[in-house]
Design an enzyme around this catalytic site. Structure first.
Site, PDB file in Angstrom:
ATOM      1  N   ASP A  57      13.579 -20.134   3.882  1.00 17.10           N
ATOM      2  CA  ASP A  57      13.189 -20.414   2.592  1.00 17.10           C
ATOM      3  C   ASP A  57      11.813 -21.009   2.439  1.00 17.10           C
ATOM      4  O   ASP A  57      11.074 -21.297   3.310  1.00 17.10           O
ATOM      5  CB  ASP A  57      14.069 -21.338   1.883  1.00 17.10           C
ATOM      6  CG  ASP A  57      15.419 -20.580   1.490  1.00 17.10           C
ATOM      7  OD1 ASP A  57      15.359 -19.234   1.551  1.00 17.10           O
ATOM      8  OD2 ASP A  57      16.410 -21.182   1.341  1.00 17.10           O
ATOM      9  N   ARG A  78      15.331 -14.933   7.649  1.00 18.65           N
ATOM     10  CA  ARG A  78      14.433 -15.499   7.005  1.00 18.65           C
ATOM     11  C   ARG A  78      14.357 -17.023   7.002  1.00 18.65           C
ATOM     12  O   ARG A  78      15.460 -17.578   7.419  1.00 18.65           O
ATOM     13  CB  ARG A  78      14.869 -14.977   5.462  1.00 18.65           C
ATOM     14  CG  ARG A  78      15.220 -13.816   5.129  1.00 18.65           C
ATOM     15  CD  ARG A  78      15.657 -13.641   3.629  1.00 18.65           C
ATOM     16  NE  ARG A  78      16.470 -12.428   3.667  1.00 18.65           N
ATOM     17  CZ  ARG A  78      16.898 -12.062   2.504  1.00 18.65           C
ATOM     18  NH1 ARG A  78      17.003 -12.724   1.467  1.00 18.65           N
ATOM     19  NH2 ARG A  78      17.546 -10.766   2.473  1.00 18.65           N
ATOM     20  N   ARG A  87      21.194 -26.761   4.539  1.00 24.03           N
ATOM     21  CA  ARG A  87      20.686 -27.850   3.593  1.00 24.03           C
ATOM     22  C   ARG A  87      22.159 -28.249   2.625  1.00 24.03           C
ATOM     23  O   ARG A  87      22.225 -29.558   2.221  1.00 24.03           O
ATOM     24  CB  ARG A  87      19.868 -27.125   2.153  1.00 24.03           C
ATOM     25  CG  ARG A  87      18.467 -26.909   3.269  1.00 24.03           C
ATOM     26  CD  ARG A  87      17.640 -26.097   2.449  1.00 24.03           C
ATOM     27  NE  ARG A  87      17.382 -26.385   1.241  1.00 24.03           N
ATOM     28  CZ  ARG A  87      16.691 -25.559   0.080  1.00 24.03           C
ATOM     29  NH1 ARG A  87      16.323 -24.425   0.606  1.00 24.03           N
ATOM     30  NH2 ARG A  87      16.489 -26.116  -1.122  1.00 24.03           N
TER      31      ARG A  87
END
Lengths: 246, 246
Positions: free
Chosen positions: A53, A51, A199
């Protein structure tokens, strides 16, 4: 049935993420909608390498799908490009072995993270960079990157919202930061990345860049195996899934 | 009352143009809304150097407004930046003489037009470039640019929708095209520009670049004083109002 593998680029700005969700547009939903159209209403499931985000971009997301249609790869590309919205682009299509799997067969991924490092914002890069006004200590960040390389338990760099119950040991092969004009570009290549890991890595490295932490602090943060030990999670818009390795 | 002059940058993607219109968001409306807020509900009129069309951007639009408030320029900038949407940015604010006029006092303007010249689109520049797949003959376009310089009647390069009734004589001081990586950048500096003029110039030059016209054709096009003689109007998203001269 034939299996196809596609490399997909997307601008994640207007999406709630890659994976289909009850609310909001997703990349997966757009891809499946386009494939359904090509298949005259028959649903086609798309499987991605992983995935991304909300607001995160991809230069090289990889997906696979199965189809009873026999269409040459270039025509797949043309057909899907004409249906997909202009923020999703098919880079390449190729037919692959029926046991190829976009998620299970990955051996690594590369992510890049772009920071606009200037007193003034860059309007035209605002969806693709994180704006940091403070000047950044590049040498300290380069040094900190070295401490990230290798096989480690990256629990400290994983969001507690993860659904991974197993090992959080991953290998970072490459961790690098360089300055290009007014942008600071982080590159991470590794065996795999945990939820929000890139991140959190960037958020922590930026604290080193602001001299709020030392490069050596990275070692203690890894050692702590505690999300609270690391820095803030950098915002999504600077992050690009750059390449997936098989 | 004091008069202030501001240099404003904006991403025109989500606007129907600079000037207030009955339907759709405009840059002017956003500026006046922000100023009204600073003036506790009192309306403030903003005057710009000129309009820009829907989806056209600005690196250096210039506006002026009058205010009874005495606020230092830097605080104006901060206050407005915090109110304005993130696609409009105040670059600078300065107090000017009460007879300064953002429109009447201009002595020239610079526009730039960005073309993505590559077989594949660049997703992340799609709102800021016009995508041209065909390879472009740079030498021919450079030559054609030379023929555009000087004082001429640019009727052929003016949209018939213009509301200008007077002379269409303008002076182009600088007309230039260069290639930077995968982008072709056109620069025009002149005494003033007619409605859609830069986009028609670029559309025509691109036809020269594709060898559909010769550089010398520019002379005949100018001579014709007929919009039908020039090329297509290039799309808006590649166009930037770069600088306004006083």
């Amino acid at each position: 049935m034939s299996r196809y593998r596609m490399v997909v680029r997307y601008d994640g700005t207007n999406y709630v993420g890659y994976q289909v969700q009850p609310n909001g547009n997703t990349i997966q939903a757009e891809l499946e909608k386009a494939l359904k159209k090509v298949h005259k209403g028959e649903p086609v499931k798309v499987t991605a390498s992983g995935r991304t985000d909300a607001r995160v971009h991809a230069m090289g997301q990889v997906i696979h799908f199965d189809t009873p249609l026999s269409i040459p790869p270039d025509n797949w590309k043309r057909a899907l490009t004409s249906i997909l919205p202009d923020d999703i682009h098919i880079k390449s299509v190729e037919q692959v072995a029926e046991d190829f799997h976009a998620r299970y067969d990955t051996i690594g991924k590369e992510y890049r993270y772009f920071v606009r490092n200037h007193k003034e914002p860059d309007l035209f890069r605002r969806h693709y960079t994180h704006h940091v006004k403070a000047s950044l200590d590049m040498d300290a960040m380069v040094k900190a990157c070295h401490y990230l390389k290798g096989e480690n338990d990256f629990t400290s760099f994983c969001s507690p919202k993860t659904d991974i119950k197993g090992s959080k040991v991953r290998t970072i092969y490459e961790a690098d930061v360089k300055k290009q004009l007014d942008e600071v570009i982080f590159t991470f290549r590794g065996s795999g990345f945990l939820y929000n890991m890139v991140r959190i890595l960037v958020g922590t490295l930026l604290e080193v860049g602001r001299n709020e932490r030392t490069p050596e602090d990275i070692l203690a943060i890894i050692e702590a195996k505690d999300r609270g030990a690391a820095g803030k999670t950098a915002p999504p818009q600077g992050l690009f899934l750059w390449e997936v390795f098989y």
